[in-house]
Design an enzyme around this catalytic site. Structure first.
Site, short mmCIF file in Angstrom:
data_model
loop_
_atom_site.label_atom_id
_atom_site.label_comp_id
_atom_site.label_asym_id
_atom_site.label_seq_id
_atom_site.Cartn_x
_atom_site.Cartn_y
_atom_site.Cartn_z
N GLU A 1 47.12 34.18 55.10
CA GLU A 1 46.25 33.13 55.96
C GLU A 1 45.56 32.06 54.84
O GLU A 1 44.17 32.03 54.82
CB GLU A 1 45.09 33.92 56.74
CG GLU A 1 45.55 34.89 57.71
CD GLU A 1 44.84 35.48 58.59
OE1 GLU A 1 43.46 35.50 58.39
OE2 GLU A 1 45.25 35.61 59.68
N GLU B 1 51.53 38.45 62.50
CA GLU B 1 50.44 39.03 62.90
C GLU B 1 50.30 38.58 64.22
O GLU B 1 50.35 37.44 64.66
CB GLU B 1 49.19 38.72 62.06
CG GLU B 1 49.11 39.55 60.74
CD GLU B 1 47.86 39.44 59.99
OE1 GLU B 1 46.66 39.26 60.67
OE2 GLU B 1 47.71 39.36 58.60
C1 BG6 Z 1 43.85 38.28 60.09
C2 BG6 Z 1 43.79 39.09 58.79
O1 BG6 Z 1 42.84 37.58 60.00
O2 BG6 Z 1 43.55 38.77 61.05
C3 BG6 Z 1 44.15 40.62 58.93
O3 BG6 Z 1 45.16 38.83 57.96
C4 BG6 Z 1 42.77 40.85 59.76
O4 BG6 Z 1 43.45 40.96 57.62
C5 BG6 Z 1 43.27 40.35 61.24
O5 BG6 Z 1 42.84 42.15 59.89
C6 BG6 Z 1 42.59 41.07 62.57
O6 BG6 Z 1 41.47 40.65 62.41
P1 BG6 Z 1 40.14 41.66 62.44
O7 BG6 Z 1 38.94 40.84 62.32
O8 BG6 Z 1 40.30 42.06 63.96
O9 BG6 Z 1 40.44 42.43 61.60
#
Ligand code: BG6
Length: 478
Positions: free
Chosen positions: A175, A376
């Site tokens: 990111e 993701e």
């Molecule tokens: C992304 C990141 O922003 O989202 C992860 O790359 C992160 O590291 C994921 O865990 C989900 O966000 P969160 O805040 O729910 O963990």
């Protein structure tokens, strides 16, 4: 039609949120190790020393460090073709500025990669995922210092050489566009300005932040070039938090505002990493925000010669954008926005938008025309363990099913999509809140927000569902 043969189905994690073993095997302190736990209403604290009375959830995380064999067996049972993980920089170079790597750290990842290959799983490795050595924050102001580029490239050289026959897919920075926003100061760029303690309200100096981001671009481009020279088979990608935004209305001011937001939020970084140069709109943004990027001779050429092989991104939700400051707001990954009346939200207020993923895939492919990977995606939710130990996470299945359907539509639209790794395939610590209770996994980890529990693993209903999805190459989504 549908997903092509060899589509990379899998799951994603990051060392700092999943691995644990924070002070074992010679590992140094990382940025994430210095963050206390929080909730979605109480922010995490960033502390310069480890403070008595605070709980640091990334230290033990999900304990993959001690349980990697068991976890990889579970991934294999689901039929994973790939596993996205990161290497903790601090396991290889504990402070970041050493010249010799830590052999014990290198050995750990040898073991992990060997175990993955034993099960026919291809590693997909993020080189830096919110876990820069804290020593570099304290002594170099993180990525503000140009010297950090060489340290990062040395780290890349070590891992590329060591794992050149075990890893083919790499992502340079997780990111990276987080650095275009104030909240990217610490976790993404290693900048901890005097006075920052609250993770959600960091002291921000845009000049430093954008200079640091420039250094990351150079480091990423150098890494790409180096990687290809070490093994021409390497596929090295960028990773962007894709923030899909819609104009709240067709009022032209809403449309224009939305366009500007997307340019800086998404395309600023993507364009540098895919096209090898800053986009045309960067100059005006720099001028209007009093940002002066110090470039060294040769920087432009480095960017041009270090473009990525594929574009990967995270996608969780979408937001709306309006000129009207009085509309109801909503939360989101890295950035909130205006509430969309057509969408439902997760327990953490992130708006659920599967069609937005199809839209995003088309938007990206039209712009870049290189292979895409969704590295993701997923639903952070509370799970309930029934008295017999089962976990009925229909809501998660529903979220993922709808997103996979929309991915398939995008593939049928003609998008070259090569893989899908939903986030937190085995429960892990949330990056934004530090909670364990915000779960994304197909596999449940028995630990609460304060690290109490056995850390034993159990299969949720989504585990069996995802296994069928993979087996059928995305056809059986029921
Ligand atoms: C992304 C990141 O922003 O989202 C992860 O790359 C992160 O590291 C994921 O865990 C989900 O966000 P969160 O805040 O729910 O963990």
């Amino acid at each position: 039609m549908g997903f092509k043969e060899g589509f990379l189905w899998g799951g994603a994690t990051a060392a700092n949120q999943y691995e644990g073993g924070w002070n074992e095997g010679g590992k140094g302190l990382s940025a994430a190790d210095m963050m206390s736990n929080g909730t979605h209403t109480t922010p995490r604290q960033i502390t310069r020393t480890l403070e008595e009375g605070l709980y640091y959830p990334n230290h033990k995380a999900s304990d993959f460090y001690h349980r990697y064999k068991e976890d990889i067996a579970l991934m294999a049972e689901m039929g994973f073709k790939t596993f996205r993980m990161s290497i903790a920089w601090t396991r290889i170079f504990p402070k970041g500025n050493e010249t010799e790597p830590n052999e014990e750290g290198l050995k750990f990842y040898d073991n992990v990669f060997d175990e993955l290959h034993k099960h026919g799983i291809e590693p997909l490795v993020t080189i830096s995922h919110y876990e820069m050595p804290f020593y570099l924050t304290e002594n170099y102001d993180g990525w503000v210092s140009r010297e950090v580029i060489d340290m990062f490239v040395r780290y890349c050289e070590v891992i590329f050489n060591r794992y050149k026959d075990k890893v083919t897919y790499w992502l340079t920075f997780n990111e990276i566009n987080c650095g275009t926003m104030p909240m990217g100061n610490y976790l993404s760029l290693g900048i901890l300005n005097e006075g920052t303690r609250d993770f959600t309200k960091q002291i921000d100096i845009p000049q430093l932040r954008f200079q640091a981001l420039h250094h990351q671009f150079i480091a990423s481009a150098k890494a790409v070039q180096l990687g290809h020279s070490i093994n021409p088979e390497f596929k090295i990608g960028c990773m962007i938090a894709y923030m899909q935004n819609y104009p709240y209305t067709c009022y032209p001011q809403d449309v224009l505002k939305c366009q500007k937001l997307k340019e800086m939020g998404n395309f600023y970084c993507g364009d540098v990493q895919v096209r090898g140069e800053y986009p045309y709109f960067a100059k005006r943004y720099w001028e209007e925000n009093d940002i002066h990027i110090k470039m060294e001779p040769g920087d432009e050429e480095i960017l041009k010669n270090g473009t990525v092989d594929f574009y990967s991104f995270s996608y969780y939700m979408s937001n709306c954008v309006s000129h009207d400051p009085n509309l109801e707001g909503t939360a989101g990954n890295l950035m909130g926005g205006v509430k969309n009346p057509y969408l439902e939200s997760s327990d953490w207020g992130w708006q659920i938008d599967p069609d937005g993923l199809r839209y995003t895939l088309n938007e990206l492919y039209a712009r870049y025309q290189i292979p895409l990977m969704v590295v993701e995606n997923g639903l952070g939710a509370f799970d309930k363990v029934e008295s017999d130990g089962s976990i009925h996470d229909e809501y998660r299945i529903d979220y993922l099913r709808k997103h996979i359907r929309c991915m398939e539509e995008a593939v049928n639209d003609g998008v070259d999509l090569i893989g899908y790794t939903p986030w937190g395939c085995i429960d892990l610590v949330s990056a934004s809140t530090g909670e364990m209770g915000k779960r994304y996994g197909f596999v449940y980890v028995d630990s609460d927000d304060l690290g109490n529990g056995t850390f034993d693993r159990s299969r949720k209903d989504s585990f069996y569902w995802y296994k069928k999805v993979i087996e059928s190459n995305g056809k059986d989504l029921d």
